[in-house]
Design an enzyme around this catalytic site. Structure first.
Site: not given
Length: 353
Positions: A116, A236, A266
């Protein structure tokens, strides 16, 4: 695949601004195939949230090193306050190059692993020193904030006007990222119960720094030249899988691989059902094994010459090792993983698995 035994250790260091940071490592009992450096996501931390990653990669033969960013996890600083995104990048650079310079690791391959927001950190580490890293694993990287969770442009404009007046205010309107990121309800609840994970509203300056960083990366994807594996769940809604496709298409490196997982969210390595997590880690380990199996590819990056210790201070019982004699810096030694004598750090926990 035979799983190797490994040791887990924790320590504290001080960054160039004098802030105490938490660091941890998972190290195989035998000589590691290569080094993997973790870059965790926004609000996350390494010792608990990324434990599965550390264990799996160490069991596959890799030495894994993590560090909680300032204000994150067990590190000191205002909770999840990012004054400058470059501070995170510089702290990771100082510590990870310091590790790489130690005698037992100088000849090892060096890989970045970013999840991320940590994907953005990894890419910026590469851009800071393009010839240093052998490759990067980017899991749902934050190269762009998804339009589905980004505040309205009017809101962004308003917040930008007051960021220097109220930088730490928790006023940024956002959706519940945990609900949006982690599919498995049991794992989602475990993450929500992790007190080291910041779950309040983002601070104003933090949100704007993340937004600007992602926008800058989006405009400079063609400057990426290191080998990489990018993995993204097609469902996601936190980071946009389309930008991972753009990274794959625009990056200048010849050695690039993309894995898109239909139906996955995600949290590929921590929020999916076990079977999905197994699949993702199998892809990661296979990619690493292929690149570490070719010794020639590991010699194409900048070799380590001497120790990079100028901005890293080890902490012993809460006191910097520099506090008594400023002219001396900690020296990397071959006993660094064997107890308190290894570089003079404050060892918090150590276990064998």
């Amino acid at each position: 695949m035979k799983k190797l035994r490994f040791e887990y250790e924790e320590e504290y260091i001080k960054n160039s601004r004098g802030v105490e940071l938490f660091a941890c490592r998972w190290v195989p009992s035998s000589s590691p195939r290569a080094l993997v450096f973790l870059c965790h996501g926004y609000a996350m931390e390494c010792s608990s949230f990324m434990r599965e990653c550390g264990i799996r990669l160490a069991a596959a033969g890799y030495a894994v090193f993590g560090m909680d960013y300032e204000g994150h996890g067990r590190s000191k600083g205002a909770r999840c306050y990012i004054k400058k995104f470059s501070n995170i990048v510089n702290d990771c650079y100082d510590y990870y190059t310091f590790i790489s310079a130690q005698e037992e690791y100088k000849e090892k391959g060096r890989f970045l692993y970013g999840e991320s927001m940590g994907g953005a950190v990894a890419l910026l580490l590469h851009k800071k020193y393009p010839s240093f890293w052998n490759g990067a694993i980017l899991v749902a990287p934050m190269c762009k904030i998804s339009e589905k969770v980004k505040p309205h442009p009017v809101v962004i404009n308003l917040l930008t006007r007051v960021e220097d007046i109220i930088p730490k205010w928790k006023i940024v309107p956002t959706k519940d990222v945990i609900d949006a990121a982690f599919k498995d309800p049991v794992k989602r609840e475990e993450i929500r119960n992790n007190k080291l994970i910041y779950q309040d509203k983002p601070r104003l300056k933090t949100a704007l720094e993340m937004l600007r960083t992602s926008m800058d990366l989006e405009e400079t994807l063609h400057e990426i030249t290191l080998p990489f594996l990018v993995l993204h769940g097609e469902a996601d809604i936190v980071t946009d899988p389309e930008i991972s496709k753009a990274l794959f298409e625009k990056a200048s490196t010849r050695d690039k691989t993309i894995k898109l997982y239909p139906g996955m969210w995600h949290g590929l390595t921590s929020g999916e059902p076990d079977a999905n997590v197994d699949l993702v880690f199998a892809d990661i380990v296979n990619w690493l094994d292929v690149r570490t199996g070719d010794s020639a590819s590991l010699t194409t990056v900048t070799p380590i010459r001497g120790n990079n210790t100028s901005n890293v201070e080890k902490v012993v019982d809460g006191v910097s090792n520099n506090s008594q004699e400023k002219s001396k810096r900690p020296q990397a030694t071959s006993t660094h993983l064997c107890g308190l004598n290894g570089g003079g750090r404050r060892l918090v926990h150590r276990s064998s698995m």
